[in-house]
Design an enzyme around this catalytic site. Structure first.
Site, short mmCIF file in Angstrom:
data_model
loop_
_atom_site.label_atom_id
_atom_site.label_comp_id
_atom_site.label_asym_id
_atom_site.label_seq_id
_atom_site.Cartn_x
_atom_site.Cartn_y
_atom_site.Cartn_z
N SER A 260 40.62 37.85 40.76
CA SER A 260 40.96 38.48 42.03
C SER A 260 40.86 39.99 41.90
O SER A 260 40.73 40.53 40.81
CB SER A 260 42.37 38.09 42.44
N LYS A 261 40.95 40.65 43.03
CA LYS A 261 40.72 42.09 42.99
C LYS A 261 41.82 42.83 42.24
O LYS A 261 41.59 43.91 41.71
CB LYS A 261 40.49 42.63 44.40
N ARG A 262 42.98 42.22 42.16
CA ARG A 262 44.08 42.85 41.41
C ARG A 262 43.86 42.80 39.90
O ARG A 262 44.46 43.57 39.16
CB ARG A 262 45.40 42.15 41.71
#
Length: 503
Positions: A260-262
């Site tokens: 995910s982008k995190r």
RNA sequence: GGCCCGUUCGUCUAGGGGUUAGGACGCCAGGUUUUCAUCCUGGUAGCACGAGUUCGAAUCUCGUACGGGCUACCA
């Protein structure tokens, strides 16, 4: 028939690294087969549009070298390539399906839908679907009297839902997974045309893939479960469905779930091709470009995440990847993103690239205010390139080429330095300044002196290196001296020696 | 919960009835470099589990476990 594939991102944010891989596989198939690679912007959800996302996508593809043959701004005879600009098109097909009895108008409000789901849940039906079992209890053109339904349709109240056949096995061939079957009783009556007149993904996708003459749909695995809906729509419309290939997901480096982008921030690496400034969150997400990666290396790393050429080749040029690529070698299971391996690929590219070709990107990665001319930088590049993994490392790892060390490795100094060495270092300084300043000359002079005086190289050479670089690593000592120049070497030596005495 | 997809070294993967289960990254050790990196050599480590089919199963079948996806008027 010529192969036509499309990459169809929705401009709701930056392009995820998984999306990059999807684009790459599409691109490779198109190039291998001499077909077309099409970019289509799926902007049917007006609420989730993010300004700049489309430009970001295009810039990413261009940086990567995955330039579309057709697409918004790229020309092509099957446009427009933004779905929002094709809005008028979709209703006609949806209505045809209604006319044929394969779809119907529905008038339920969000509240009513919510109520239905809650009631079903209470009855023990987990995650209730709007389906054959339920639709006659809802408000739609199937359940309502014709006049009432017509009135609602005329007033623009309706949306259109697909009418799923009851209890029918729908199968399709996925090139990676072979035959996949869904029974329609597990499938819901998907909305295909929304209240605002926009199609949902399902309709837009099928209509556009048909109209754009797409032969192969290569997309992420998240679409596998709705493919039966799509297959049914092709059938309803009397169209031939394209070949489907669903790609396994890219997973987090550690732990559970998909990347995910995190994760980028969390694990200290980029998950996006280019840096992305999220205005809503006021957050900046790192990009591979800004992190000092070569796009070719990134692509080479990515191509192997879920595919292999069937032999042991790992380092591949774009041409070689194209030559070897085939859909049937795509792997079925999800692949974990391995940060170490991505760095290794980049290092391999750095080492294999000529110094001249490295100059521009290395220069771009230099911090502002560092001035040096191209030929100097080229020399540094030649000396450093097999010791670094990213463009920015040339400066951070080769800092001593640009300024005298600001700190020294005390531990290593203490191991070797005593004040008795001072006079010999003074002699060495004299020899260096008397030399012609070339590496071999200085090496002969210094080593000759040490040998003649029966001094330990293992003591003097490392200390000399620390004087120049601050630490015990880097290219050949005498090469560094030659690059720095006799005067600079002399200055650094006396400065360092003064510091050594304080320890 | 339901449906669908998956599961070979820590990671990416090859192998698809008979293999000492191969390669790559990482890691470890040695050599080269009087440093580091590169390079070379070697090593470490794996068929999720249980049944079945078979002379023989990592490979085929079933089940279990685990992981993932979907289950929106999002894509």
């Amino acid at each position: 028939m010529s192969v036509r594939v499309r990459f169809a991102p929705s401009p709701t944010g930056p392009l995820h690294i998984g999306g990059v891989r999807t684009a790459l596989y599409n691109y490779l198939l198109a190039k291998k087969e001499g077909g077309q690679f099409i970019l289509r912007i799926e902007d049917t959800d007006q609420n989730r549009l993010v300004a700049g996302a489309e430009d970001y996508i295009k810039e990413s593809l261009e940086w990567l070298g995955l330039v579309p043959d057709e697409g918004p701004g790229y020309g092509g005879d099957h446009g427009p390539y933004r779905q929002s600009e094709r809005k008028g098109l979709y209703a006609e097909y949806a209505q045809k399906m209604v006319a044929d009895g394969n779809a119907y108008y529905a008038f339920d409000t969000p509240e009513e839908l919510d109520k239905m789901r809650k009631e079903q849940e209470a009855l023990g039906h987990h995650s209730a679907k709007y389906d054959a079992r339920i639709r006659m209890q809802m408000r739609n053109s199937l359940s309502l009297a014709k006049e009432e339904a017509d009135k609602l349709i005329a007033s623009g109240e309706g949306i259109i839902r697909l009418k799923m056949p009851d209890n029918e096995d729908v199968s399709f061939v996925d090139l990676v997974r072979e035959k996949v079957t869904f029974n329609t009783k597990e499938l819901d009556d998907k909305v295909i045309l929304k209240k605002d007149g926009m199609p949902t993904y399902h309709l837009a996708n099928v209509v556009d893939d048909h109209l754009m003459k797409i032969t192969h749909v290569i997309r992420g695995e998240e679409w596998l479960s709705s493919t039966a809906h799509h297959v049914l729509m092709y059938r309803f419309m009397g169209w031939t469905a394209p070949q489907f290939t669903h790609l396994p997901l890219i997973l987090k480096p550690t732990g559970k779930g998909k990347l995910s982008k995190r994760d980028g921030a969390k694990f200290g690496f980029a998950v996006f091709p280019l840096e992305w400034h999220d205005k809503k969150e006021d957050e900046i997400y790192a990009g591979f470009r800004e992190s000092g990666f070569d796009p070719k290396a990134l692509l080479n790393f990515l191509v192997l995440l879920g595919w292999n050429p069937g032999n042991d080749e790992e380092l591949m040029s774009m041409a070689r990847m194209t030559e070897l690529f085939s859909l049937d070698k795509i792997v079925k299971s999800g692949a974990r993103f391995d940060v170490d391996k991505s760095k290794w690929f980049n290092q391999q590219y750095l080492m294999a690239t000529a110094d001249e070709a490295l100059l521009a990107p290395v220069k771009a990665a230099m911090p502002q205010g560092v001035i040096c001319d191209d030929s100097y930088l080229m020399t540094v590049i030649g000396l450093m390139k097999e010791r670094v993994t990213k463009y920015g490392d040339f400066y951070t790892e080769g800092n001593f080429f640009f300024s005298a060390p600001s700190s020294y490795d005390d531990k290593q100094i203490k191991k070797r330095y005593t004040a008795e060495l001072d006079s010999h270092f003074a002699q060495i300084d004299i020899l260096i300044s008397a030399s012609d300043g070339t590496a071999p000359a200085m090496e002969t002079a210094v080593k000759g002196y040490l040998t003649d005086n029966e001094l330990k190289m293992g003591v003097y050479l490392p200390l000399l290196r620390i004087m120049l670089c601050g630490e015990l690593k880097g290219p050949d000592l005498f090469q560094i001296m030659a690059v720095l120049g006799k005067d600079e070497v002399g200055e650094r030596n006396s400065k360092a020696l003064a510091y050594f005495k304080t320890l």
